[in-house]
Design a protein around this motif. Structure first.
Motif, PDB file in Angstrom:
ATOM      1  N   TYR A 197      34.703  44.349  28.572  1.00  0.00           N
ATOM      2  CA  TYR A 197      34.560  45.010  29.727  1.00  0.00           C
ATOM      3  C   TYR A 197      33.913  46.654  29.324  1.00  0.00           C
ATOM      4  N   PHE A 242      40.706  47.762  38.305  1.00  0.00           N
ATOM      5  CA  PHE A 242      39.866  47.213  37.208  1.00  0.00           C
ATOM      6  C   PHE A 242      40.528  46.351  36.314  1.00  0.00           C
ATOM      7  N   GLN A 297      42.194  44.111  37.079  1.00  0.00           N
ATOM      8  CA  GLN A 297      42.055  42.623  37.559  1.00  0.00           C
ATOM      9  C   GLN A 297      40.654  41.974  37.094  1.00  0.00           C
ATOM     10  N   THR A 298      39.723  43.083  37.103  1.00  0.00           N
ATOM     11  CA  THR A 298      38.296  42.764  36.253  1.00  0.00           C
ATOM     12  C   THR A 298      38.373  42.279  35.128  1.00  0.00           C
ATOM     13  N   LYS A 311      37.428  38.394  35.173  1.00  0.00           N
ATOM     14  CA  LYS A 311      35.963  38.324  34.866  1.00  0.00           C
ATOM     15  C   LYS A 311      35.567  38.405  33.301  1.00  0.00           C
ATOM     16  N   ALA A 320      29.089  49.006  37.768  1.00  0.00           N
ATOM     17  CA  ALA A 320      30.618  48.982  37.304  1.00  0.00           C
ATOM     18  C   ALA A 320      31.282  50.070  37.062  1.00  0.00           C
ATOM     19  N   GLN A 333      32.599  51.860  40.170  1.00  0.00           N
ATOM     20  CA  GLN A 333      33.910  51.121  40.310  1.00  0.00           C
ATOM     21  C   GLN A 333      34.859  51.657  39.594  1.00  0.00           C
TER      22      GLN A 333
END
Length: 728
Positions: A502, A487, A489-490, A494, A530, A533
């Motif tokens: 986040y 996450f 990377q998210t 993003k 999310a 995840q």
């Protein structure tokens, strides 16, 4: 220095520091050899080490003789064997502390910090028992507690022969664990034939070289009876934690309830106070320096046999990360708790648990370095290698080179795992739920699911979110990229590196934060949620850590076991105690001060508390106390609670008893088996005692039982409890 004998016979190198080279003659198994050791070693006949966490059922006669010579006045059987044995009054308190039964109606003393969560759970803004204290005036007002219990130890025995007869040593870890579980079930079944309320635990001793079976009886109806205000029960806070001098009134009072047949039973309004086999007599007679003192309780964990490689790992890969992460978390918690009373009530217990071993880790590392503990262990390992070369014992099995390699191979992963655990385990509600959803689910026709109860009284979203953001950033700053869950990377791609964005997204969109509804955990729902995840990716990282560490875990454990076995064989003519593992232990020694400012001090008085309270009035938060406490401590007379020699109300005192986590709430007995205090802490200079005991530095801090009774009387006005306790 008067000539005395060893009480326990740990490596004589431990705790002595640097000194000139000395040639020592060692005679072992009729072989004479010389070893050059760069430490000054006292002879066995002149060195005294008030050290030991001794099991009671097999207490060595030599140890008991030493106890007698120092002032223990009761027979051997009074410790363990008799119906009125002292051990029958001592309990494990909810599996994390110790306690003592002090009345014929099941009254139990333990520490305030051991009762912390029970006190907090009953507190509200309107009825804040944590802040204002609590006194039950009768049985009907005593408060039941969910998931709390006391355990009485019934008996204990060595079952090593039974374990080894089944090929235990040749098995892998999983098969060993399965065998121990099977044996535990078999022993429990046998114990239940004697009493249906008994159960048996099997624990490893001496680093897995021996196994003991312990029979327990648990009582699960435990009710809160008395608690002083937090200002007194936790007086000094983090400022004084692990420090001396202390004035903390660290006690709380509970009562054990049973059914009408005096048997263990779940909570029921029909239950009655338990009538114990034995309870501890409470003494008003006090103590003086040099008097015999004994603790009995359930110390949690020590690693006195640990290798130098293990100590280095403890210092650098475990303690240092723990202290660093908790420091970040606690700063945020403290800000929110001081700003809102409702938030403080929710987090009081969590903060106390976190801060305790934050400071412990800092202090332990300081002590490891200041006494040169790693070098001491290395020199002792040189001694064992020389003995091994001379005797051939465990040649080809105990290999220090291999041990060093195994520890080196796992160091970075172990350090990163500690950062992971301190960042993601029990730090915020969403992360807790995310991990539970991935690991703990039920199943119906639609798939796996989990349902969360509405527990908003236990957490605060603003605090948890700020902690989560800070710890996510902190984790990334301290570990290599290969240890980052996916996450991250998210967050980068993003959320463009915006951690707050986040975390807000997780809390606002995830079904995890709904209460009372089923949250399905399937491939489809994980893709859409999310929070799920996040949990799945955390779990994947945790499994990756397990794979990395499994490669060396068994090998390190085996080398540490063999190292302990070599020590025991090399010193086989000397009694040795096993490391603490939350089974009942006895420690003995003396009331003994420690030198501060050029003079020895072994107790504190009400005057010293008043002085600190004045500092609280001038802004030292941890020393703040209510006006009534000022008046109580500034009294001109303390009646029967005043010490007969000094005429003062003595608050806390020092002994040289061995103590570690889990000993909190352990009764401190005098030589007649009478209760004189409750152990609640160690001192800053002894924080390496979990891995090394040094009599010069190590002290056990106890709250004087007369201070306890004074507060029950003059603050609580609980005359019914005083009559029940009947202190003499």
């Amino acid at each position: 220095m008067k000539e005395v004998t060893f009480k326990s016979f740990s490596p004589p190198l431990e705790g002595l520091g640097e000194a000139p080279t000395f040639t020592k003659i060692i005679l072992m198994k009729k072989k004479l050899f010389w070893v050059l050791i760069p430490f000054f070693l006292f002879s066995f006949s002149s060195l005294r080490a008030d050290e030991g966490m001794w099991t009671l059922y097999n207490l060595p006669q030599a140890v008991f003789n030493q106890m007698k010579s120092e002032g223990f006045a009761l027979p051997y059987g009074a410790l363990y064997n008799n119906n009125d044995a002292i051990k029958n009054s001592v309990v494990s308190f909810s599996g994390y502390c110790s306690g003592v039964v002090v009345s014929p109606d099941g009254l139990v003393f333990t520490n305030h910090h051991c009762g912390f969560e029970a006190i907090r759970s009953h507190s509200t803004v309107e009825h804040d028992y944590m802040l204002n204290g609590f006194v039950a005036k009768n049985y009907a007002e005593e408060l039941p507690n969910k998931d709390m219990f006391v355990s009485f130890m019934i008996n204990q025995k060595d079952i090593t022969a039974d374990v080894m007869r089944l090929g235990f040593e040749a098995m892998g870890r999983k098969k060993q664990n399965a065998l121990l579980d099977s044996l535990q079930n078999a022993y429990t079944s046998e114990a239940k034939k004697q009493d249906s309320s008994y159960h048996v635990d099997i624990d490893a001793f001496y680093e897995g070289n021996r196994y003991y079976a312990t029979t327990y009886q648990d009582f699960t109806d435990l009710r809160l009876v008395f608690a002083v205000p937090k200002s007194m029960g936790k007086f000094g806070g983090d400022t004084d934690n692990w420090m001396w001098p202390r004035q903390t009134c660290d006690f709380s009072v509970f009562r054990i309830y049973a059914n009408k047949d005096n048997r263990p039973a779940p909570y029921s309004k029909d239950n009655v106070p338990y009538r114990p086999k034995h309870w501890a007599p409470v003494s008003l007679q006090g103590y003086k320096e040099g008097d015999f003192a004994m603790t009995m309780g359930y110390p949690g964990s020590t690693s006195r046999y640990l290798s130098s490689y293990g100590i280095r790992e403890r210092r650098d890969a475990l303690n240092a990360p723990r202290a660093q992460v908790r420091g970040v978390k606690q700063r945020i918690m403290a800000q929110h708790m001081r700003a809102d009373e409702a938030v403080r009530i929710k987090y009081d217990s969590k903060f106390a648990q976190s801060s305790n071993y934050w400071k412990n880790s800092i202090g332990m590392n300081k002590c490891i370095d200041s006494i040169g503990l790693i070098a001491q262990k290395q020199h002792y390992e040189t001694l064992i290698r020389a003995w091994q070369d001379s005797t051939g014992y465990l040649k080809g099995q105990l290999d220090f080179g291999e041990m060093a390699r195994f520890y080196a191979d796992r160091f970075e992963a172990r350090k990163a795992l500690m950062y992971f655990n301190e960042t993601f385990l029990r730090t915020n509600e969403l992360t807790d739920r995310a991990l539970k959803a991935i690991k703990t689910t039920s199943k119906d026709k639609k798939g796996r699911y989990i349902k969360f109860d509405d527990n908003r009284k236990q957490w605060d979203a603003a605090l948890d979110k700020e902690v989560q953001v800070a710890l996510l950033k902190n984790y990334r700053a301290h570990v290599e990229a290969k240890y980052l869950p996916a996450f991250y990377q998210t967050i980068d791609k993003k959320c463009h590196g915006d951690y707050e964005r986040y975390v807000d997204h997780l809390w606002e969109t995830s079904a995890l934060m709904t209460n009372g509804k089923r949250v399905y955990v399937t491939k489809q729902t994980i893709k859409k949620d999310a929070g799920l995840q996040y949990g799945e990716q955390l779990n994947a990282m945790r499994e990756q850590f397990n794979r990395m560490l499994n490669a060396t875990r068994d090998s390190i454990d085996e080398q540490e076991r063999l190292l302990c076995a070599a020590k025991l064989r090399m010193e086989e003519d000397m009694p040795h105690y096993s490391d603490a593992n939350f089974t009942m232990r006895l420690s003995y020694g003396q009331v003994e001060g420690i030198t501060l400012g050029g003079h020895s001090t072994y107790y504190t008085t009400a005057e010293s508390l008043v002085e600190k309270m004045k500092r609280g009035d001038n802004g030292v938060f941890d020393y703040k106390a209510e006006p009534v406490m000022h008046r109580l401590m500034d009294a001109t007379s303390f009646g029967p609670y005043a010490d007969k020699t000094t005429g003062k109300l003595q608050l806390c005192f020092l002994t040289n008893n061995d103590i570690t986590g889990g000993n909190s709430g352990s009764p401190i007995f005098n030589g007649k088996g009478q209760l004189i205090g409750l152990a609640f802490d160690g001192n800053w200079d002894s924080l390496s005692s979990d891995i090394n005991f040094d009599k010069r530095l190590a002290r056990c801090i106890g709250v004087d039982i007369r201070y306890v009774l004074y507060m029950i009387d003059k603050w609580g006005h609980a005359d019914h409890l005083l009559r029940e306790i009947n202190a003499q």
